[in-house]
Scaffold this motif. Structure first.
Motif, mmCIF file in Angstrom:
data_model
loop_
_atom_site.group_PDB
_atom_site.id
_atom_site.type_symbol
_atom_site.label_atom_id
_atom_site.label_comp_id
_atom_site.label_asym_id
_atom_site.label_seq_id
_atom_site.Cartn_x
_atom_site.Cartn_y
_atom_site.Cartn_z
ATOM 1 N N VAL A 173 0.894 -1.268 -0.052
ATOM 2 C CA VAL A 173 0.060 -0.065 0.093
ATOM 3 C C VAL A 173 0.938 1.327 -0.098
ATOM 4 N N ALA A 174 1.700 1.350 0.794
ATOM 5 C CA ALA A 174 2.875 2.293 0.882
ATOM 6 C C ALA A 174 3.540 2.631 -0.558
ATOM 7 N N SER A 188 -8.316 2.282 -1.943
ATOM 8 C CA SER A 188 -9.722 1.988 -2.119
ATOM 9 C C SER A 188 -10.010 0.726 -2.546
ATOM 10 N N ASP A 189 -9.070 0.142 -3.523
ATOM 11 C CA ASP A 189 -9.310 -1.513 -3.637
ATOM 12 C C ASP A 189 -9.023 -2.262 -2.676
ATOM 13 N N THR A 215 -12.106 -4.792 -1.011
ATOM 14 C CA THR A 215 -12.086 -6.187 -0.881
ATOM 15 C C THR A 215 -12.280 -6.311 0.611
ATOM 16 N N ARG A 216 -11.980 -5.404 1.720
ATOM 17 C CA ARG A 216 -12.430 -5.525 2.908
ATOM 18 C C ARG A 216 -14.203 -5.600 2.924
ATOM 19 N N VAL A 217 -14.962 -5.007 2.157
ATOM 20 C CA VAL A 217 -16.393 -5.040 2.116
ATOM 21 C C VAL A 217 -16.828 -6.332 1.837
ATOM 22 N N SER A 227 -14.855 1.652 -7.020
ATOM 23 C CA SER A 227 -16.032 1.322 -8.146
ATOM 24 C C SER A 227 -16.578 0.128 -7.507
ATOM 25 N N PRO A 228 -18.015 0.156 -7.571
ATOM 26 C CA PRO A 228 -18.442 -1.151 -6.892
ATOM 27 C C PRO A 228 -18.214 -2.452 -7.968
#
Length: 230
Positions: free
Chosen positions: A86-87, A94-95, A99-101, A229-230
């Motif tokens: 991520v760093a 956002s991705d 994924t967490r969702v 984006s969904p």
């Protein structure tokens, strides 16, 4: 194959064949080096890699804590790797949020209403309901609450992945609070949503719990300026 990889390959084989298990100990460094005909430096390098991966814990000296013990902490390695990627901005936040969702929605829909983890989740909500709580303290409890819900689903892989994803974005969640127009208002909304999610799971309404979790996560990051984006 580099010599330390030979050591890693041997240890993997021992684990796969059941000759090594969690709580077991690796042979002494010198013994392992002689057995595999590699240098002790190669053995040490392999053990350092396994420690970073959360597969072993190396103790020094003598006594019950000495030696290299097999453990299992996949969250540590996955979390560290995700934070680093991520760093580099190769993995957009956002991705990771998306994924967490996906993971948390699944976990909420499969969480067992009688799971003991839900008792712990309820206790965390009581702590979060306290007035005047510092932002970082609130977010730390929030992390533990969401992990408890994931654990209630009873899937070890999902729990490990959830722990890694949450760890990788905890710092971002804290920094994003600066983008919120009114933290107190946001915190009050998050508290109410937490209670709704827990109530839905305890009432064995997994479908509703999944929808509430998705809206809860997406709402926070959308308010803080993160789009996906969904």
């Amino acid at each position: 194959m580099r010599t330390h990889q030979l050591v890693l390959h041997w240890i993997e084989g021992q684990l796969s064949e059941g000759k090594l298990a969690v709580g077991g100990r690796l042979p002494a460094e010198r013994t392992l080096a002689e057995q595999l005909q590699v240098s002790r430096t190669s053995v040490r390098e392999a053990i350092r890699i396994l420690e970073a991966m959360g597969v072993v814990r190396a103790g020094v000296g003598s006594g019950p804590e000495a030696g290299t013990v097999v453990i299992s902490d996949p969250t540590a390695a996955l979390g560290s790797a995700l934070r680093l990627h991520v760093a580099t901005q190769h993995l957009p936040v956002s991705d990771i949020v998306q994924t967490r969702v996906l993971l948390e929605s699944w976990a909420a829909s499969h969480a067992r209403p009688d799971s003991p983890e839900l008792t712990g989740a309820a206790g965390l909500l009581e702590e979060m309901d306290a007035d005047g709580m510092a932002v970082d303290d609130f977010l730390a409890l929030d992390v533990r609450f969401h992990l408890a819900l994931a654990d209630a689903a009873g899937n070890a892989v999902v729990s490990a992945m959830m722990g890694s994803l949450r760890e990788s974005i905890t710092g971002y969640a804290s920094r994003l609070t600066a983008n919120l127009p009114d933290w107190d208002t946001t915190a009050a909304r998050l508290r109410a949503e937490h209670h709704e999610i827990l109530d839905a799971i305890q009432n064995d309404d997994g479908e509703r719990a999944a929808k509430l979790v998705a809206a809860h996560i997406e709402g926070y990051y959308r308010e803080a300026g993160v789009r996906h984006s969904p």
